[in-house]
Design an enzyme around this catalytic site. Sequence first.
Site, PDB file in Angstrom:
ATOM      1  N   THR A 194      -3.373 -15.252 -24.510  1.00 25.93           N
ATOM      2  CA  THR A 194      -4.748 -15.748 -24.622  1.00 25.93           C
ATOM      3  C   THR A 194      -4.710 -17.251 -24.863  1.00 25.93           C
ATOM      4  O   THR A 194      -3.937 -17.734 -25.696  1.00 25.93           O
ATOM      5  CB  THR A 194      -5.511 -15.050 -25.753  1.00 25.93           C
ATOM      6  OG1 THR A 194      -5.621 -13.651 -25.448  1.00 25.93           O
ATOM      7  CG2 THR A 194      -6.913 -15.628 -25.914  1.00 25.93           C
ATOM      8  N   PHE A 241      -6.605 -20.494 -26.209  1.00 26.84           N
ATOM      9  CA  PHE A 241      -7.643 -20.868 -27.161  1.00 26.84           C
ATOM     10  C   PHE A 241      -7.944 -22.360 -27.040  1.00 26.84           C
ATOM     11  O   PHE A 241      -7.059 -23.160 -26.708  1.00 26.84           O
ATOM     12  CB  PHE A 241      -7.187 -20.575 -28.602  1.00 26.84           C
ATOM     13  CG  PHE A 241      -7.072 -19.112 -28.919  1.00 26.84           C
ATOM     14  CD1 PHE A 241      -8.114 -18.434 -29.550  1.00 26.84           C
ATOM     15  CD2 PHE A 241      -5.928 -18.414 -28.603  1.00 26.84           C
ATOM     16  CE1 PHE A 241      -8.009 -17.084 -29.854  1.00 26.84           C
ATOM     17  CE2 PHE A 241      -5.807 -17.057 -28.899  1.00 26.84           C
ATOM     18  CZ  PHE A 241      -6.855 -16.400 -29.522  1.00 26.84           C
TER      19      PHE A 241
END
Length: 270
Positions: free
Chosen positions: A170, A172
């Site tokens: 992921t 960010f």
Amino acid sequence: MKIAFQGEPGAYSEQAIFGYFGDVETQPCESFDTVFESVVSDACEFGLIPIENSLAGSIHQNYDLLLRHDLHIVGEYLLRVQHCLIALPEVKKSDIKRVISHPQALGQCAGYLRALGVKVEQVYDTAGSVKLLKESAARDTAAIASRRAAEIYEMQILEEGIEDNVENFTRFLAIAKESIIPNGETKTSIVFTLKNQPGALFKALSVFALRDIDLTKIESRPLQGKPWEYLFYIDFIGATQEDTARKALDHLSEYALMLRVLGSYPRFKG
């Protein structure tokens, strides 16, 4: 320093905060909207939001919130996501009939869950699913979340690394009220709109191709209130302080109806 994130303590976003900022105070928020509001109101110096997952794709809500608020992207962080199957102490995997977690986590473990033969139920957050499980004391239910979430809520990890694809990352973004002048290899994120006419997007992208600027991300989002018109989000290598990037943006402004720089920031290197 206080950093806002969406979710409960033990969420992957909180893990990313510690990875990016180090030992800081974290502020759990119920929603992404609250994360942005916490930074705007000076309740927190920064926020850290997920923007895309290598398997599940973009978090479209956060693209919309970046446009809606007058904040700047000041950094990025990539987190390797490892999901755990978590249950109450002394529960066996064979006891599990239902699994709860955030929709993205359930999707990233879909093959594993099918093989396990369980029902799935969506909840608001990965770490929140562990919190809900502990409160319910359901011995036929497991949650999917991080190792840290299991430790915080004193729960048992039945199995670790249950995601279907190990290349599960992921990305960010760190957001703040003030922009920065980054050093080293840099990324810039922008958003713009174009006239709905033939060749408009080709001309817009050509301003980067003509200058050998590397585009690392292109995302389109519907323009609210104007059906079938779109916002274009682009990440490219370079900073607005650099002559080449500045000339490209000046050129793009000749075609764009609206152009906004969301931030120039150091490119993450793991």
